[in-house]
Enzyme design. Structure first.
Site, PDB file in Angstrom:
ATOM      1  N   LYS A 280       0.860  -1.176   0.000  1.00  0.00           N
ATOM      2  CA  LYS A 280       0.000   0.000   0.000  1.00  0.00           C
ATOM      3  C   LYS A 280       0.901   1.232   0.000  1.00  0.00           C
ATOM      4  CE  LYS A 280      -4.430   1.239   0.259  1.00  0.00           C
ATOM      5  NZ  LYS A 280      -5.188   0.945   1.500  1.00  0.00           N
ATOM      6  N   HIS A 281       0.733   2.080  -1.005  1.00  0.00           N
ATOM      7  CA  HIS A 281       1.544   3.290  -1.125  1.00  0.00           C
ATOM      8  C   HIS A 281       3.037   2.970  -1.081  1.00  0.00           C
ATOM      9  CE1 HIS A 281      -2.095   5.569  -1.017  1.00  0.00           C
ATOM     10  NE2 HIS A 281      -2.397   5.180   0.209  1.00  0.00           N
ATOM     11  N   ASN A 423      12.463   5.602   8.179  1.00  0.00           N
ATOM     12  CA  ASN A 423      13.129   4.603   9.011  1.00  0.00           C
ATOM     13  C   ASN A 423      12.251   3.349   9.086  1.00  0.00           C
ATOM     14  OD1 ASN A 423      15.531   5.940   9.991  1.00  0.00           O
ATOM     15  ND2 ASN A 423      14.197   7.316  11.118  1.00  0.00           N
ATOM     16  N   HIS A 529      14.613   5.726   0.644  1.00  0.00           N
ATOM     17  CA  HIS A 529      13.954   7.016   0.810  1.00  0.00           C
ATOM     18  C   HIS A 529      12.908   7.247  -0.281  1.00  0.00           C
ATOM     19  CE1 HIS A 529      17.657   7.836   3.218  1.00  0.00           C
ATOM     20  NE2 HIS A 529      16.730   8.282   4.025  1.00  0.00           N
TER      21      HIS A 529
END
Length: 529
Positions: A280-281, A423, A529
């Protein structure tokens, strides 16, 4: 400048002969004189068409194994001459240069040669020189010359001629010139990137990337953003090479999330059993292995049922009927797998909006490659994160040694953490995620989020304690302070895997010993990231 230009003379020199004869016949029927080279001329003559050799025009034979044939003023003058310039036309007349109104060229198959794993010498021989030179010349002079570099544009040229009394409009020639320049740019990018790799130049002075539009998208991440999906020509199995069996067109976000899901699940060797990832996303909300695909799916789903709604499901093995039925119990956007059974496809057919993709295989998660990201004024380039850790790479740094089951879970969690936004904290138990904390500014916050999600799921499942009790945990980067380890212990974790390398490693290890945790270092980080 004249808007409409009649086609009287065409130069055709192609490697890909698809559709060539029909296109050339249609041109010849319109009275267009055909010039050609080598194998193309031979193919046209064998089809009964009248063709003039470029060697007759230049007065020089093809030579040096075909390396020299079109690099001549009789060719380039015919492409570059400005028809409305008295000086240009006088020079052409003086030197016997005839005009070329249509250039049809597709280039030596360099990309295909590289993809086949050909030798360095063979790749060099498949770098086209005359083709790009002619394409650039014709494209520059698009005020008067039409250029075609893609087989799929043959029909567009004929339609243009039909609609405009055997002439082409300036706007059409502009469009064809843009397509042509993009083709030579992509070709040069392929050559330069291949050569950089061949000579071991990891970060060359100049770097170019290119792709071919596979799909125009309705919009990007948001409705006000224009978007398209481009393929880079590689055959690496994934969303770009997949067959879509059903469902609406993929959106920008669908493609991004589906790629994330399939890259994650490809980390798990199907020979060791089925694995399922739910995304998801671009973050996993559940990942698990199982004795069967449906067991793996159920266990992945039970990590975070709320987030799984409307998610992407990826399998490392074939989709079977039982798993298909289970997936249809909730709304799912996309399912991607190497294969799908006929019965599974029939089950999905009742869900018209559900997209089903099959790829025929899994990407090699350990393969080298490049990843890039745009920033203001430039872009960042790095190698793909293909790092992997074996048991032999692990260093136990605590008094307590991890058990065999904990080691298995630690390596599983570490593999998943590689695909979680930093993180990243991944709790796992029995080769299934039981809590995931992603994308937080603080590693402690990720730790707490993973725990809270496990508590929420325990309540849904009717359990009296959080799923993280007794779990093993992966952290994508080191713990800068002992508080992260203390938060893991508070969540009930019993073993931790992390890169190590903090200035306060000794404090972190001491905290783990005090709390009775087993801890192993990998020496490798997985920031995402």
């Amino acid at each position: 400048m004249t808007d409409r230009i009649p086609l009287k003379r065409a130069l055709i020199s192609v490697s890909d002969k698809t559709g060539l004869i029909d296109f050339a016949r249609a041109l010849s029927a319109r009275g267009v004189e055909l010039l050609s080279t080598g194998g193309t001329a031979k193919t046209l003559r064998e089809a009964g068409l009248t063709v003039r050799d470029v060697a007759d025009v230049t007065g020089f034979p093809e030579m040096m194994d075909g390396r020299v044939k079109t690099l001549h003023p009789a060719v380039h003058g015919g492409l570059l001459a400005l028809r409305d310039s008295e000086e240009h036309m006088a020079a052409a007349t003086s030197h016997g240069i005839g005009m070329i109104d249509l250039l049809v060229v597709n280039l030596y198959p360099f990309e295909e040669t590289v993809a086949k794993g050909a030798s360095y010498e063979d790749c060099i021989e498949n770098i086209d020189i005359g083709g790009p030179a002619m394409i650039r010349a014709a494209s520059k002079n698009h005020a008067f010359v039409t250029v075609v570099v893609d087989v799929q544009d043959y029909a567009a040229v004929l339609a243009e001629l039909d609609a405009n009394d055997d002439t082409t409009r300036y706007a059409f020639r502009q469009r064809q010139a843009q397509i042509a320049y993009a083709r030579t740019a992509a070709y040069d990018a392929a050559v330069s990137n291949w050569m950089a790799g061949a000579i071991g130049e990891d970060m060359p002075r100049r770097r170019a990337f290119a792709g071919t539009l596979a799909q125009g998208l309705r919009y990007g991440e948001n409705p006000h953003q224009a978007a398209g999906f481009y393929k880079d020509g590689s055959d690496r199995p994934g969303v770009a090479t997949a067959r879509q069996w059903q469902g609406k067109e993929l959106s920008y976000n669908n493609i991004n999330d589906t790629d994330a899901a399939f890259e994650l699940v490809a980390e798990f060797d199907p020979a060791a059993g089925p694995a399922v990832a739910i995304i998801k996303h671009a973050n996993p909300c559940g990942v698990a292995r199982g004795a069967s695909a449906i067991e793996a799916y159920r266990r992945a789903y039970d990590c975070d049922r709320t987030s799984a709604f409307g998610g992407i499901v990826a399998l490392n093995t074939a989709l079977d009927a039982d798993t298909a039925r289970a997936i249809t119990e909730i709304f799912t956007e996309v399912v991607i797998a190497p294969e799908a059974s006929d019965e599974a496809r029939e089950i999905f057919a009742a869900k018209k909006n559900l997209r089903l993709l099959t790829t025929g295989g899994l990407p090699d998660a350990g393969a080298a490659g490049l990843a890039f990201r745009q920033v203001a004024g430039g872009f960042l380039v790095q190698g793909r994160d293909n790092g992997r850790i074996l048991r032999s790479d692990l260093k136990v740094v605590t008094q307590r040694q991890p058990s065999e089951a904990e080691l298995n879970d630690l390596l599983f969690a570490w593999t998943v953490a590689k695909h979680v936004k930093s993180n990243a904290i991944v709790y796992a138990r029995d080769l299934a995620t039981v809590g995931i904390g992603a994308g937080q500014m603080s590693r402690v916050d990720s730790t707490r989020i993973g725990k809270r999600k496990s508590e929420d799921m325990a309540e849904v499942l009717g359990l009296d304690q959080a799923l993280t009790i007794g779990s093993s945990v992966a952290s994508d980067a080191f713990f800068p302070f002992a508080d992260g380890v203390e938060a893991l212990a508070a969540a009930g974790a019993k073993a931790v895997i992390q890169p190590g390398g903090s200035m306060r490693d000794a404090e972190v290890i001491a905290a783990a010993d005090r709390l009775g945790l087993a801890m192993v270092f990998t020496g490798q980080r997985h920031f995402r990231h």
